[in-house]
Design a protein around this motif. Structure first.
Motif, mmCIF file in Angstrom:
data_model
loop_
_atom_site.group_PDB
_atom_site.id
_atom_site.type_symbol
_atom_site.label_atom_id
_atom_site.label_comp_id
_atom_site.label_asym_id
_atom_site.label_seq_id
_atom_site.Cartn_x
_atom_site.Cartn_y
_atom_site.Cartn_z
ATOM 1 N N ILE A 76 1.531 6.801 -6.627
ATOM 2 C CA ILE A 76 1.037 7.866 -7.158
ATOM 3 C C ILE A 76 1.466 9.006 -6.756
ATOM 4 O O ILE A 76 1.434 10.057 -7.998
ATOM 5 C CB ILE A 76 -0.516 7.952 -6.245
ATOM 6 N N VAL A 77 2.135 9.513 -5.745
ATOM 7 C CA VAL A 77 2.365 10.948 -5.107
ATOM 8 C C VAL A 77 3.317 10.727 -6.807
ATOM 9 O O VAL A 77 3.710 12.456 -7.363
ATOM 10 C CB VAL A 77 2.874 10.809 -4.108
ATOM 11 N N ARG A 106 0.669 -1.061 -0.437
ATOM 12 C CA ARG A 106 -0.470 0.360 0.160
ATOM 13 C C ARG A 106 1.077 1.089 0.027
ATOM 14 O O ARG A 106 0.170 1.970 -0.975
ATOM 15 C CB ARG A 106 -0.729 0.348 1.481
ATOM 16 N N ASN A 107 1.613 1.202 1.051
ATOM 17 C CA ASN A 107 2.673 2.337 0.763
ATOM 18 C C ASN A 107 3.707 2.499 -0.148
ATOM 19 O O ASN A 107 3.955 3.638 -1.125
ATOM 20 C CB ASN A 107 3.796 2.835 2.165
ATOM 21 N N THR A 108 3.699 1.168 -1.022
ATOM 22 C CA THR A 108 4.520 1.396 -2.553
ATOM 23 C C THR A 108 3.375 2.327 -3.242
ATOM 24 O O THR A 108 4.019 3.178 -4.415
ATOM 25 C CB THR A 108 5.284 0.307 -2.677
ATOM 26 N N ASP A 148 3.537 15.383 -13.089
ATOM 27 C CA ASP A 148 2.699 15.509 -13.993
ATOM 28 C C ASP A 148 2.927 17.127 -13.268
ATOM 29 O O ASP A 148 3.219 18.516 -14.356
ATOM 30 C CB ASP A 148 1.358 15.197 -13.507
ATOM 31 N N LEU A 149 3.526 17.958 -12.256
ATOM 32 C CA LEU A 149 3.129 19.080 -11.860
ATOM 33 C C LEU A 149 4.460 19.500 -12.579
ATOM 34 O O LEU A 149 5.225 20.964 -12.971
ATOM 35 C CB LEU A 149 3.489 19.140 -10.416
#
Length: 178
Positions: free
Chosen positions: A63-64, A56-58, A70-71
Motif C-alpha cells: 500500500i505504501v 500484514r506487513n507485506t 502515485d506521489l
C-alpha cells in the motif's frame, strides 16, 4: 600418539564451540526479527502467527509503495506542466530572481553575504539579505511593491531588485514574439 589425539580433540572442541556461538547469534537475530514482525499485530490479532504478521506487513508495504508511486506520478506531472508552461504564465509566480553577493565587513572575505530579490511579473515580491560576520549571520527580509522597497533598501538590495527588473524587461520582448 596420544598427544595427537588430544590436540585433535581440542581443535574439534574449539570448532564446535565456534559453531555453537555462531548458531546462538543467528538464533538471537531470528528472535529479534520475529519480535519486530509480531509487533505489527494489534488488538485481537496480537497472538497471530509469524506468517500472518508477515503477510500484514507485506500488504502494508505494498500500500505504501502504491502511494509512493502515485506521489511520484503527481510530481512528474507537475514537473511536466512547469516545463511546458511559459516563463510568465503563472500569475503571481516568482519569475524574476537576482542574487548579489558581497563582503559586508572587512574581516570576512569570500563574498559570504548576499541579497536576493524574488519578484513576480509585476515587480512585487521580497528581498532576502544575509549579512555574514565572523561570529554570526543575520538575515533580513523586505517586501517589494512595483519594484520599490516598502522599507529603505540597502545598496546591495537595490542592486538585486534592479537586476531582477532588468531581467524582466529583457524577457518581455521574447515572450511577445514567442
Amino acid at each position: 600418539m596420544s598427544n595427537y589425539v588430544t590436540v585433535f580433540a581440542l581443535v574439534l572442541a574449539y570448532v564446535a564451540l565456534v559453531a555453537a556461538y555462531c548458531a546462538l547469534r543467528t538464533l538471537a537475530r531470528l528472535r529479534q526479527a520475529t519480535t519486530v514482525l509480531a509487533k505489527g499485530a494489534r488488538g485481537p490479532e496480537a497472538h497471530a502467527s509469524l506468517i500472518e504478521a508477515t503477510q500484514r506487513n507485506t500488504e502494508r508495504t505494498e500500500i505504501v509503495a502504491e502511494e509512493i508511486a502515485d506521489l511520484r506520478a503527481m510530481v512528474a506531472d507537475q514537473m511536466k506542466k512547469r516545463k511546458d508552461a511559459q516563463p510568465g504564465a503563472a500569475p503571481g509566480g516568482l519569475s524574476h530572481i537576482a542574487l548579489v553577493r558581497y563582503d559586508a565587513f572587512g574581516e570576512m572575505s569570500g563574498r559570504m553575504s548576499f541579497s536576493l530579490a524574488l519578484l513576480d511579473e509585476h515587480g512585487d515580491g521580497v528581498t532576502i539579505s544575509a549579512i555574514a560576520g565572523s561570529a554570526d549571520t543575520r538575515v533580513y527580509a523586505k517586501s517589494i511593491s512595483d519594484g520599490k522597497g516598502e522599507h529603505d533598501l540597502s545598496p546591495e538590495e537595490h542592486q538585486a531588485v534592479t537586476a531582477a527588473i532588468a531581467k524582466r524587461r529583457k524577457l518581455l520582448p521574447s515572450r511577445k514574439t514567442a
